[in-house]
Design a protein around this motif. Structure first.
Motif, PDB file in Angstrom:
ATOM      1  N   ASN A  40      -4.127  16.265  -4.283  1.00 44.78           N
ATOM      2  CA  ASN A  40      -3.580  15.566  -5.450  1.00 44.78           C
ATOM      3  C   ASN A  40      -2.954  14.225  -5.072  1.00 44.78           C
ATOM      4  N   CYS A  41      -3.204  13.753  -3.873  1.00 46.49           N
ATOM      5  CA  CYS A  41      -2.636  12.495  -3.380  1.00 46.49           C
ATOM      6  C   CYS A  41      -3.701  11.401  -3.467  1.00 46.49           C
ATOM      7  N   TYR A  42      -3.334  10.259  -4.091  1.00 46.91           N
ATOM      8  CA  TYR A  42      -4.293   9.178  -4.314  1.00 46.91           C
ATOM      9  C   TYR A  42      -3.695   7.850  -3.837  1.00 46.91           C
ATOM     10  N   PRO A  43      -4.503   7.033  -3.148  1.00 44.72           N
ATOM     11  CA  PRO A  43      -3.975   5.766  -2.604  1.00 44.72           C
ATOM     12  C   PRO A  43      -4.015   4.650  -3.643  1.00 44.72           C
ATOM     13  N   PHE A  44      -3.207   3.638  -3.432  1.00 41.15           N
ATOM     14  CA  PHE A  44      -3.257   2.415  -4.235  1.00 41.15           C
ATOM     15  C   PHE A  44      -2.859   1.241  -3.340  1.00 41.15           C
ATOM     16  N   THR A  45      -3.357   0.070  -3.681  1.00 40.18           N
ATOM     17  CA  THR A  45      -3.037  -1.162  -2.948  1.00 40.18           C
ATOM     18  C   THR A  45      -2.903  -2.293  -3.949  1.00 40.18           C
ATOM     19  N   PHE A  46      -1.783  -3.023  -3.852  1.00 45.44           N
ATOM     20  CA  PHE A  46      -1.540  -4.181  -4.702  1.00 45.44           C
ATOM     21  C   PHE A  46      -1.432  -5.420  -3.831  1.00 45.44           C
ATOM     22  N   THR A  47      -1.860  -6.555  -4.383  1.00 46.30           N
ATOM     23  CA  THR A  47      -1.782  -7.828  -3.669  1.00 46.30           C
ATOM     24  C   THR A  47      -1.019  -8.825  -4.512  1.00 46.30           C
ATOM     25  N   LEU A  48       0.043  -9.387  -3.943  1.00 48.85           N
ATOM     26  CA  LEU A  48       0.835 -10.384  -4.649  1.00 48.85           C
ATOM     27  C   LEU A  48       0.230 -11.769  -4.464  1.00 48.85           C
ATOM     28  N   ASP A  76       0.836  -1.188   0.000  1.00 51.17           N
ATOM     29  CA  ASP A  76       0.000   0.000   0.000  1.00 51.17           C
ATOM     30  C   ASP A  76       0.875   1.244   0.000  1.00 51.17           C
ATOM     31  N   GLY A  77       0.426   2.246  -0.737  1.00 53.52           N
ATOM     32  CA  GLY A  77       1.148   3.513  -0.827  1.00 53.52           C
ATOM     33  C   GLY A  77       0.254   4.559  -1.445  1.00 53.52           C
ATOM     34  N   VAL A  78       0.860   5.703  -1.792  1.00 54.07           N
ATOM     35  CA  VAL A  78       0.097   6.772  -2.439  1.00 54.07           C
ATOM     36  C   VAL A  78       0.939   7.344  -3.564  1.00 54.07           C
ATOM     37  N   VAL A  79       0.268   8.011  -4.492  1.00 50.78           N
ATOM     38  CA  VAL A  79       0.929   8.726  -5.569  1.00 50.78           C
ATOM     39  C   VAL A  79       0.412  10.161  -5.588  1.00 50.78           C
ATOM     40  N   VAL A  80       1.323  11.120  -5.725  1.00 57.74           N
ATOM     41  CA  VAL A  80       0.957  12.526  -5.852  1.00 57.74           C
ATOM     42  C   VAL A  80       1.085  12.896  -7.334  1.00 57.74           C
ATOM     43  N   ILE A  81      -0.011  13.422  -7.910  1.00 61.27           N
ATOM     44  CA  ILE A  81      -0.081  13.706  -9.339  1.00 61.27           C
ATOM     45  C   ILE A  81      -0.085  15.212  -9.563  1.00 61.27           C
ATOM     46  N   ASP A  82       0.779  15.667 -10.455  1.00 59.54           N
ATOM     47  CA  ASP A  82       0.828  17.083 -10.784  1.00 59.54           C
ATOM     48  C   ASP A  82      -0.465  17.500 -11.491  1.00 59.54           C
ATOM     49  N   ASN A  83      -0.841  18.778 -11.324  1.00 64.17           N
ATOM     50  CA  ASN A  83      -2.082  19.282 -11.935  1.00 64.17           C
ATOM     51  C   ASN A  83      -2.107  19.096 -13.445  1.00 64.17           C
ATOM     52  N   GLU A  84      -0.943  19.120 -14.103  1.00 68.86           N
ATOM     53  CA  GLU A  84      -0.902  18.962 -15.559  1.00 68.86           C
ATOM     54  C   GLU A  84      -1.323  17.561 -15.996  1.00 68.86           C
TER      55      GLU A  84
END
Length: 380
Positions: A107-115, A37-45
């Motif tokens: 502009n911060c969005y979460p994500f979760t991956f499962t192996l 689990d983590g997050v990504v910050v996306i620029d407005n562009e």
């Protein structure tokens, strides 16, 4: 009350995507693997673009310097892939993700991956002193990129990836104490030679001495001239039919108590300590997967739910103690072998968030020694 927590951060070359992870080691509990689990910050562009995330298992089975005439000794397996932005549905978030989103803004969005549980563990094979390039073995990456679909060709400027590891820890309970007895008789002489080998336990932790209890009963007319005990690391590269080999990572040869004459007995304990520092220049030894410029150790034993769950891209590691009695040129030798488990002890569960007094100074953990492109930030 102040909460201090640290995260790993990496940006794409154009600075439009920033990846945050709370840790880089994810535990395989045999039945399931810890969620990434983590997050990504996306620029407005890039708010009008689609962002996709993937977990890549990269298996290198040949030396990078041998890749000539179009040969490629690396296979990339995409274990999971999903759209990170725009979010297709609202997902549950962890405490770490909630705090990062509060700290980093809208502009911060979460994500979760499962192996999948059958995914291979992070293992590398030690290169020789003269070898260059990436070592052979299994590597994992979290990858985020911009595209229209998750199968689009990625552009380096808008892609960010961070190395992670899939690890296993030693079981909390010890198994049955390893013990074996082997005997050898001789065609032209009466009686037999008996060797009994016992280990003090089944599961050992890295940097822990292994006590090998040896008992020799010589009821033959042969003479035991010397004893040799060794720890052997077994490596099975599943992709190749003949990819199994063994390497001695610790050994001790002794004549103490020898010769053992006919009718005599001997009981003694030999201590062995398998360490990477004793095998630092030996090519092909399996090591735990490492993050850049970070110390590692001999690979841990690979635990499987069943022998059939062997991923084709995996490297299976095992350990055994082998004891040999040498009887001379005519008498031959007698050998006994005992498998055991060598792993890291499970760390204490402290969690990712550390509650601290507001006056306490928590040292900022820098990741420059791990990857020059990765920083670690402390949030309060």
């Amino acid at each position: 009350m102040v909460f201090n927590f640290r995260v790993y951060k990496k940006q794409s070359p154009n600075g439009k995507l920033t990846l945050y992870l709370g840790k880089r080691d994810f535990v395989d509990y045999i039945s399931a693997v810890e969620a990434i689990d983590g997050v990504v910050v996306i620029d407005n562009e890039y708010k009008d673009r689609k962002i996709f995330g993937q977990i890549v298992c990269s298996f290198r089975y040949g030396r990078e310097e041998d890749e000539v005439m179009g040969l490629n000794f690396q296979k990339d397996l995409y274990l999971t892939s999903q759209q990170v932005y725009p979010l297709s549905k609202t997902a549950e978030t962890t405490k770490l993700q909630d705090r990062l989103m509060n700290k980093l803004g809208p502009n911060c969005y979460p994500f979760t991956f499962t192996l999948p549980p059958s995914a291979p563990s992070s293992v590398i094979l030690q290169p020789g002193p003269e070898d260059d390039g990436k070592p052979c073995g299994v590597h994992y990456y979290v990858k985020l990129f911009v595209g229209e679909t998750d199968t689009d060709r990625t552009h380096k400027r808008s892609t960010v990836s961070m190395a992670i590891r899939k690890v296993q820890y030693a079981p909390s309970k010890q198994g049955r104490q390893p013990c074996t007895v082997v005997r050898k008789d001789f065609m032209m002489s009466p009686g037999e030679l008996e060797l009994e080998v016992t280990l003090d336990k089944q599961v050992y932790h890295h940097s822990e001495q292994i006590a090998v209890n040896i008992c020799v009963r010589n009821n033959s007319n042969k003479v035991v001239k010397k004893i040799k005990a060794m720890v052997q690391q077994g490596v099975d590269v599943v992709l190749f039919q003949n990819g199994q080999y063994r390497t001695t990572v610790a050994h001790l040869e002794t004549q103490e108590g020898c010769p053992i004459n006919p009718g005599s007995n001997l009981q003694k304990i030999i201590y062995l300590l398998p360490l990477l520092s004793s095998n630092i220049d030996r090519r092909g030894i399996a090591l735990d997967g490492q993050l850049k410029k970070q110390d590692t150790n001999l690979a841990s034993t690979t635990l499987l739910t069943s022998p059939d769950q062997r991923d084709a891209f995996g490297i299976i590691v095992s350990y055994a103690v082998k004891v040999k009695l040498y009887l001379g040129a005519l008498g031959g030798e007698l050998a006994a072998e005992l498998p055991f488990v060598l792993m890291h002890q499970k760390p204490s569960a402290k969690g990712r968030l550390v509650q601290a007094d507001s006056q306490m100074d928590v040292e900022t953990f820098r990741q420059d020694t791990v990857d020059p492109d990765i920083d670690s930030e402390k949030f309060e």
